[in-house]
Design a protein around this motif. Sequence first.
Motif, mmCIF file in Angstrom:
data_model
loop_
_atom_site.group_PDB
_atom_site.id
_atom_site.type_symbol
_atom_site.label_atom_id
_atom_site.label_comp_id
_atom_site.label_asym_id
_atom_site.label_seq_id
_atom_site.Cartn_x
_atom_site.Cartn_y
_atom_site.Cartn_z
ATOM 1 N N THR A 5 -10.916 21.653 -15.512
ATOM 2 C CA THR A 5 -11.817 21.154 -14.471
ATOM 3 C C THR A 5 -11.148 20.033 -13.682
ATOM 4 N N ASN A 6 -10.178 19.413 -14.322
ATOM 5 C CA ASN A 6 -9.497 18.281 -13.718
ATOM 6 C C ASN A 6 -8.363 18.785 -12.824
ATOM 7 N N LYS A 7 -8.339 18.410 -11.555
ATOM 8 C CA LYS A 7 -7.301 18.933 -10.670
ATOM 9 C C LYS A 7 -6.029 18.087 -10.756
ATOM 10 N N VAL A 8 -5.511 18.037 -11.968
ATOM 11 C CA VAL A 8 -4.246 17.345 -12.194
ATOM 12 C C VAL A 8 -3.380 18.237 -13.069
ATOM 13 N N LEU A 9 -2.116 18.363 -12.686
ATOM 14 C CA LEU A 9 -1.180 19.150 -13.485
ATOM 15 C C LEU A 9 -0.322 18.172 -14.273
ATOM 16 N N LYS A 10 -0.356 18.329 -15.608
ATOM 17 C CA LYS A 10 0.464 17.436 -16.439
ATOM 18 C C LYS A 10 1.808 18.094 -16.684
ATOM 19 N N ILE A 11 2.849 17.404 -16.264
ATOM 20 C CA ILE A 11 4.180 18.011 -16.362
ATOM 21 C C ILE A 11 5.088 17.199 -17.279
ATOM 22 N N GLY A 12 5.784 17.886 -18.163
ATOM 23 C CA GLY A 12 6.741 17.249 -19.065
ATOM 24 C C GLY A 12 8.150 17.399 -18.515
ATOM 25 N N LEU A 13 8.815 16.275 -18.328
ATOM 26 C CA LEU A 13 10.201 16.293 -17.847
ATOM 27 C C LEU A 13 11.126 15.967 -19.010
ATOM 28 N N PRO A 14 12.275 16.663 -19.114
ATOM 29 C CA PRO A 14 13.147 16.453 -20.276
ATOM 30 C C PRO A 14 13.914 15.138 -20.212
ATOM 31 N N LYS A 15 13.749 14.343 -21.221
ATOM 32 C CA LYS A 15 14.525 13.118 -21.352
ATOM 33 C C LYS A 15 15.861 13.500 -21.985
ATOM 34 N N GLY A 16 16.918 12.799 -21.666
ATOM 35 C CA GLY A 16 18.212 13.125 -22.281
ATOM 36 C C GLY A 16 19.125 13.852 -21.313
ATOM 37 N N SER A 17 19.879 14.821 -21.850
ATOM 38 C CA SER A 17 20.926 15.483 -21.055
ATOM 39 C C SER A 17 20.427 16.036 -19.724
#
Length: 295
Positions: A5-17
């Motif tokens: 219902t929430n118009k937000v996309l949660k995105i995971g970005l890779p830490k490291g290499s």
Amino acid sequence: MSDSTNKVLKIGLPKGSLQDSTLELFAKAGFHFSVSSRSYFPSIDDDEIQAILIRAQEMAKYIESGAFDVGLTGKDWIIETGAKVVEVADLIYSKASMRPVRWVLAVPEKSDIQSVKDLEGKHIATEVVNITKNYLQKNNVSAEVEFSWGATEVKPPDLADAIVEVTETGNSLRANKLRIVETILESNTKLIANEAAWNDPWKREKIENLAMLLEGAIVATGKVGLKFNIKEENLKSIVDKIPSLRNPTIAHLVETGWVAVESIVDEKQVRRLIPDLKRAGAEGIFEYEINKLIY
Ligand SMILES: Nc1ncnc2c1ncn2[C@@H]1O[C@H](COP(=O)(O)OP(=O)(O)OP(=O)(O)O)[C@@H](O)[C@H]1O
Ligand SMILES: O=P(O)(O)OC[C@H]1O[C@H](OP(=O)(O)OP(=O)(O)O)[C@H](O)[C@@H]1O
Ligand SMILES: [Mg+2]
């Protein structure tokens, strides 16, 4: 859990290499993150996206559980963790190049080990224990596989007989005098999504848009635009002589007998191409950067 219902996309970005190359790619795709030191929550110039930096190894599990809707990690860690996620797009880039990486079985240059069969009863160190155990099982070899926390290349010959390690440029293997016996897995970065998020129409569209722009940014990497004017009578000789101009866009200029030619070419070819064009009679040649190329 993912909230449709929430118009937000949660995105995971890779830490490291993969962190720097990922942020660069997003910038080309049109999304600008700013990461302040020690903060794991980069801010972004899109109110509908919330970003978090997380280790590539853990990404797929968090996306499977719905902690994030979408994220980027290597195919290697999706396989190693066995997480069930939707694989949205292959994004072929690594830390240093636009190529995949390889997980290889490596041994000291002077080792007697010549093939996987020679690993029987040996001791192998790796960060990817499951992938390595599967590989041994498929080859009917029984050996001891020990998890390594990193800096794996320093372990042979004293702390391990062989290693299974990721390589991109090969510098780390060379620096540690290791020889590749076999490639076990080729891996590239992937955009992956949580299944519920993928089934949510708003999130699905947002993810698909993101994938299209990221793919466009990858295709455009190493390419530039080139535009010039030339007399029509000289056009054929150019198109024949310069293969990278095979499908240019050609427009007539107001001045009769002249055309404007525009084409996308490999940046590497430009240092040959521009002098050739000039000699063939081209004028007003200019080169420009392109961020995205979508066919
Ligand atoms: N040059 C590279 N070296 C290592 N991993 C790379 C490289 N290029 C791309 N990758 C990918 O990045 C991911 C590695 O992330 P991971 O979190 O395992 O380690 P890391 O980023 O190297 O962190 P650390 O420095 O703590 O080892 C994998 O999916 C791997 O395939
Ligand atoms: O073939 P190359 O281009 O040299 O890249 C591969 C190296 O990079 C990674 O090391 P990382 O920086 O992650 O350190 P780590 O070994 O401690 O994980 C990986 O583990 C290899 O050591
Ligand atoms: Mg590492």
